[in-house]
Design an enzyme around this catalytic site. Structure first.
Site, PDB file in Angstrom:
ATOM      1  N   ARG A  48      -1.932  -0.160  -1.468  1.00 20.57           N
ATOM      2  CA  ARG A  48      -0.996   0.940  -0.779  1.00 20.57           C
ATOM      3  C   ARG A  48      -2.043   1.764   0.148  1.00 20.57           C
ATOM      4  O   ARG A  48      -3.203   1.949  -0.190  1.00 20.57           O
ATOM      5  CB  ARG A  48      -0.368   1.767  -1.735  1.00 20.57           C
ATOM      6  N   ARG A  70     -17.378   2.894  -4.259  1.00 24.14           N
ATOM      7  CA  ARG A  70     -17.296   1.362  -5.006  1.00 24.14           C
ATOM      8  C   ARG A  70     -16.277   0.559  -4.490  1.00 24.14           C
ATOM      9  O   ARG A  70     -15.444   0.943  -3.912  1.00 24.14           O
ATOM     10  CB  ARG A  70     -17.061   1.685  -6.725  1.00 24.14           C
ATOM     11  N   CYS A  72     -13.213  -1.944  -3.749  1.00 24.22           N
ATOM     12  CA  CYS A  72     -12.005  -2.222  -4.340  1.00 24.22           C
ATOM     13  C   CYS A  72     -11.898  -3.319  -5.204  1.00 24.22           C
ATOM     14  O   CYS A  72     -12.378  -4.347  -4.929  1.00 24.22           O
ATOM     15  CB  CYS A  72     -11.025  -2.126  -3.142  1.00 24.22           C
ATOM     16  N   CYS A  75      -9.171  -6.043  -3.082  1.00 24.92           N
ATOM     17  CA  CYS A  75      -9.632  -6.864  -1.919  1.00 24.92           C
ATOM     18  C   CYS A  75     -11.023  -7.310  -1.835  1.00 24.92           C
ATOM     19  O   CYS A  75     -11.261  -8.148  -0.964  1.00 24.92           O
ATOM     20  CB  CYS A  75      -9.440  -6.016  -0.442  1.00 24.92           C
TER      21      CYS A  75
END
Length: 355
Positions: A48, A70, A72, A75
């Site tokens: 989101r 840091r 994700c 992805c």
């Protein structure tokens, strides 16, 4: 449909980048941080979108990591998790290759350290096929090699790991593109007619079987093109053009001169089920447009199947009619093309009206 410019980094102001983020548009080399969560994402992340006040834009991943963000988990902007998963799939492929009988999905998943459903999804994303389909393709490859070496059909079938000779005959068109006996004889009994011409990109050879065009080759001397075809069909009878072959080579040359529509020819495509699936997807890309390997893989439902798609493109022997020249690198650069990168660039330029 993506074009080459879609995959090339371009200048964009903050408002443009924000709109691209909301569209989840993949922008190579672009990253953004979410200050409320302390994570950094690549553009195109399926998560989101953050509130704009929590957005930080970065020109590169090292910059974000240096500021304490840091990666994700969704992805995987640095690709570390994808590399680990790809290695697990490669190990599973090696196990399948080395096994006399197909390992179960549960065994493969356990060895890889994943739940079965998760491993199955990863395997399809990386290879483009299921473990069962991969094993079947490997058996077909072993069968084809054994037949080409002159082994008896029964011995080749058994040695390749097929349980039933009759099943091989039933599936022969999908496995080999011809009957096992004909494959063993190097296409013996098959008639292939060749036609030659010269177009804007140099010499062209079209080869046709009774089913349709089985090869379109660009460049090189006629004798070299004939030898390349003979290597694929060492015992087929290769003859000079009939009227259908002459019409086909004329159509190819005319298309090179004015590539404004699909090259409409009856084709005799011989490859694995996955290769043919990729080739059909290539044929759906209109002239003047292009897509990167990852984008084409995503259209096939294989978000991590870029390498598998690239291998299928490399296996294409029907230039132009299966337009693998329309697949480019993610950064917009031209990648391997068996008929030469200069021809690839010229084809794309002609299709975009710049030639």
């Amino acid at each position: 449909m993506s074009t080459a410019t879609d995959t090339t980094p371009r200048p964009m102001d903050d408002d443009g980048l924000w709109q691209a983020l909301l569209r989840r548009e993949a922008l190579p080399g672009r990253f953004y941080g979410v200050t409320s969560q302390g994570i950094v994402c690549r553009f195109g992340c399926p998560a989101r979108p953050p509130l704009r006040r929590n957005l930080r834009l970065f020109g590169g991943l090292p910059e974000a990591l240096a500021e304490g963000f840091r990666p994700c988990r969704r992805c995987d902007p640095g690709g570390e998790r994808a590399a680990i998963q790809a290695e697990a799939v490669r190990a599973a492929c090696a196990l399948i290759d080395a096994s006399e009988t197909m390992p179960s999905l549960a065994e493969l998943a356990t060895r890889a350290g994943y739940a079965r459903h998760h491993f199955l999804r990863l395997f399809r994303e990386v290879t483009g096929v299921t473990p069962h389909a991969y094993a079947a393709a490997r058996r077909a490859s072993r069968l084809s090699a054994a037949l080409a070496a002159g082994e008896r059909v029964a011995d080749a079938v058994a040695g390749a790991g097929f349980g039933s000779e009759s099943r091989v005959y039933e599936d022969a068109p999908g496995l080999l593109g011809m009957t096992p006996g004909r494959a063993r004889r190097g296409g013996e009994g098959e008639v292939i007619r060749t036609a030659f011409g010269n177009g804007a990109l140099g010499p062209v050879m079209v080869a046709m079987t009774a089913r349709g065009v089985c090869a379109i080759e660009l460049g090189g001397e006629e004798e070299a093109l004939r030898q390349s075809l003979a290597a694929r069909f060492p015992r087929a009878r290769i003859e000079e053009a009939d009227e259908a072959a002459r019409r086909a080579v004329a159509a190819v040359i005319a298309w090179i001169e004015e590539p404004r529509a699909a090259l409409d020819l009856s084709l005799d495509l011989r490859g694995t089920a996955f290769q043919r699936r990729v080739w059909e997807a290539l044929r759906a890309i209109p002239p003047g447009e292009s897509v990167d390997y990852a984008g084409l893989a995503a259209r096939l439902g294989l978000p991590r199947g870029a390498r598998a798609v690239a291998r299928a493109c490399a296996g294409n022997s029907v230039a132009l009619a299966v337009p693998c020249h329309r697949v480019i690198g993610r950064d917009g650069t031209l990648r391997g093309y068996r008929w030469g990168l200069e021809r690839k660039a010229a084809l794309l330029a002609r299709e975009r009206g710049a030639g």
